[in-house]
Design a protein around this motif. Structure first.
Motif, PDB file in Angstrom:
ATOM      1  N   THR A  23      -1.844  23.575 -30.120  1.00 17.52           N
ATOM      2  CA  THR A  23      -1.045  22.654 -30.927  1.00 17.52           C
ATOM      3  C   THR A  23      -1.048  23.078 -32.392  1.00 17.52           C
ATOM      4  OG1 THR A  23      -1.481  20.839 -29.404  1.00 17.52           O
ATOM      5  CG2 THR A  23      -0.777  20.244 -31.623  1.00 17.52           C
ATOM      6  N   ALA A  24      -2.201  23.450 -32.903  1.00 19.03           N
ATOM      7  CA  ALA A  24      -2.324  23.831 -34.316  1.00 19.03           C
ATOM      8  C   ALA A  24      -1.663  25.172 -34.617  1.00 19.03           C
ATOM      9  CB  ALA A  24      -3.793  23.873 -34.720  1.00 19.03           C
ATOM     10  N   ASN A  25      -1.851  26.147 -33.717  1.00 15.93           N
ATOM     11  CA  ASN A  25      -1.368  27.511 -33.980  1.00 15.93           C
ATOM     12  C   ASN A  25       0.004  27.798 -33.386  1.00 15.93           C
ATOM     13  OD1 ASN A  25      -3.728  28.195 -35.413  1.00 15.93           O
ATOM     14  ND2 ASN A  25      -4.790  28.558 -33.469  1.00 15.93           N
ATOM     15  N   ARG A  26       0.484  26.886 -32.529  1.00 14.76           N
ATOM     16  CA  ARG A  26       1.823  26.989 -31.939  1.00 14.76           C
ATOM     17  C   ARG A  26       2.003  28.258 -31.099  1.00 14.76           C
ATOM     18  NH1 ARG A  26       4.248  22.698 -32.285  1.00 14.76           N
ATOM     19  NH2 ARG A  26       6.301  23.574 -32.054  1.00 14.76           N
ATOM     20  N   GLU A  27       0.913  28.667 -30.416  1.00 17.78           N
ATOM     21  CA  GLU A  27       0.989  29.838 -29.539  1.00 17.78           C
ATOM     22  C   GLU A  27      -0.022  29.716 -28.405  1.00 17.78           C
ATOM     23  OE1 GLU A  27       0.248  32.831 -32.504  1.00 17.78           O
ATOM     24  OE2 GLU A  27      -1.892  32.893 -32.038  1.00 17.78           O
ATOM     25  N   VAL A  28       0.316  30.364 -27.303  1.00 17.17           N
ATOM     26  CA  VAL A  28      -0.521  30.448 -26.109  1.00 17.17           C
ATOM     27  C   VAL A  28      -0.667  31.928 -25.803  1.00 17.17           C
ATOM     28  CG1 VAL A  28      -0.646  29.891 -23.641  1.00 17.17           C
ATOM     29  CG2 VAL A  28       0.428  28.275 -25.216  1.00 17.17           C
ATOM     30  N   GLN A  38       7.036  27.105 -28.271  1.00 19.26           N
ATOM     31  CA  GLN A  38       8.388  26.739 -27.848  1.00 19.26           C
ATOM     32  C   GLN A  38       8.756  27.436 -26.536  1.00 19.26           C
ATOM     33  OE1 GLN A  38      11.439  27.247 -30.817  1.00 19.26           O
ATOM     34  NE2 GLN A  38      13.080  26.894 -29.373  1.00 19.26           N
ATOM     35  N   ASP A  39       8.526  28.751 -26.449  1.00 20.65           N
ATOM     36  CA  ASP A  39       8.817  29.471 -25.204  1.00 20.65           C
ATOM     37  C   ASP A  39       7.942  28.975 -24.055  1.00 20.65           C
ATOM     38  OD1 ASP A  39      10.843  30.984 -26.281  1.00 20.65           O
ATOM     39  OD2 ASP A  39       9.690  32.848 -26.380  1.00 20.65           O
ATOM     40  N   TRP A  40       6.686  28.676 -24.358  1.00 20.03           N
ATOM     41  CA  TRP A  40       5.773  28.167 -23.337  1.00 20.03           C
ATOM     42  C   TRP A  40       6.319  26.876 -22.732  1.00 20.03           C
ATOM     43  CZ3 TRP A  40       2.208  29.702 -20.195  1.00 20.03           C
ATOM     44  CH2 TRP A  40       1.341  28.786 -19.606  1.00 20.03           C
ATOM     45  N   GLN A  41       6.737  25.968 -23.607  1.00 18.92           N
ATOM     46  CA  GLN A  41       7.215  24.666 -23.142  1.00 18.92           C
ATOM     47  C   GLN A  41       8.590  24.738 -22.496  1.00 18.92           C
ATOM     48  OE1 GLN A  41       6.788  22.585 -26.873  1.00 18.92           O
ATOM     49  NE2 GLN A  41       4.836  21.692 -26.251  1.00 18.92           N
ATOM     50  N   GLN A  42       9.492  25.542 -23.040  1.00 22.40           N
ATOM     51  CA  GLN A  42      10.875  25.546 -22.568  1.00 22.40           C
ATOM     52  C   GLN A  42      11.139  26.533 -21.439  1.00 22.40           C
ATOM     53  OE1 GLN A  42      13.359  26.028 -26.033  1.00 22.40           O
ATOM     54  NE2 GLN A  42      12.790  24.044 -26.868  1.00 22.40           N
ATOM     55  N   LYS A  43      10.385  27.623 -21.381  1.00 25.87           N
ATOM     56  CA  LYS A  43      10.645  28.658 -20.373  1.00 25.87           C
ATOM     57  C   LYS A  43       9.510  28.798 -19.357  1.00 25.87           C
ATOM     58  CE  LYS A  43      13.382  31.303 -23.673  1.00 25.87           C
ATOM     59  NZ  LYS A  43      13.454  32.535 -24.463  1.00 25.87           N
ATOM     60  N   PRO A  62       8.496  25.365 -17.008  1.00 21.66           N
ATOM     61  CA  PRO A  62       9.437  25.131 -15.901  1.00 21.66           C
ATOM     62  C   PRO A  62       9.437  26.275 -14.871  1.00 21.66           C
ATOM     63  CG  PRO A  62      10.486  24.667 -18.008  1.00 21.66           C
ATOM     64  CD  PRO A  62       9.178  25.325 -18.311  1.00 21.66           C
ATOM     65  N   GLY A  63       9.302  27.510 -15.343  1.00 20.76           N
ATOM     66  CA  GLY A  63       9.265  28.653 -14.427  1.00 20.76           C
ATOM     67  C   GLY A  63       8.036  28.638 -13.536  1.00 20.76           C
ATOM     68  N   LEU A  64       6.881  28.298 -14.111  1.00 25.23           N
ATOM     69  CA  LEU A  64       5.664  28.201 -13.307  1.00 25.23           C
ATOM     70  C   LEU A  64       5.797  27.096 -12.267  1.00 25.23           C
ATOM     71  CD1 LEU A  64       2.975  28.623 -16.107  1.00 25.23           C
ATOM     72  CD2 LEU A  64       3.677  30.331 -14.411  1.00 25.23           C
ATOM     73  N   ALA A  65       6.367  25.968 -12.660  1.00 26.09           N
ATOM     74  CA  ALA A  65       6.573  24.869 -11.719  1.00 26.09           C
ATOM     75  C   ALA A  65       7.517  25.290 -10.598  1.00 26.09           C
ATOM     76  CB  ALA A  65       7.110  23.640 -12.455  1.00 26.09           C
TER      77      ALA A  65
END
Length: 113
Positions: free
Chosen positions: A26-31, A79-84, A87-90
């Motif tokens: 959340t703080a760094n905006r990356e996974v 953003q990519d983690w949440q939007q792409k 859903p792809g993993l699901a």
């Protein structure tokens, strides 16, 4: 992050590491995940297929050893983690394993959680 801070985080149990991971993402905006020439690496057991994730590159590098020497850290924007990715993993019926260590598994989460 200095060596003492890294060791302190690595000494946490799986639940505390997951909490640390979520706060850091959340703080760094990356996974961060682990990839090879074929894409994201999966950790597979009899019941689950999981994509491992970490809060920072330094922790991915802790995972890499002889068995994983062909792999490299891969940064994903939040953003990519949440939007792409989620859903792809699901869609692929894959779970996420949060901040695993070689000697201690991580917390398994659904991508839709």
């Amino acid at each position: 992050m200095n060596a003492d801070e890294i060791q302190k985080v690595l000494a946490m149990n799986a639940d505390k590491r997951a909490e640390y991971h979520h706060q850091s993402v959340t703080a760094n905006r990356e996974v961060w995940t682990l990839i090879d020439d074929d894409g994201a690496v999966l950790l597979v057991d009899e019941e689950l297929d999981c994509v491992p994730v970490w809060p920072a590159e330094v922790f991915v590098k802790e995972w890499i050893n002889e068995d994983w020497a062909h792999c490299r850290p891969h940064k994903i924007s939040l953003q990519d983690w949440q939007q792409k990715w989620l859903p792809g993993l699901a869609d692929d019926d894959l779970d996420i394993i949060v901040f695993p260590l070689q000697h201690d598994g991580g917390v398994v989460e659904s991508p839709l959680a």
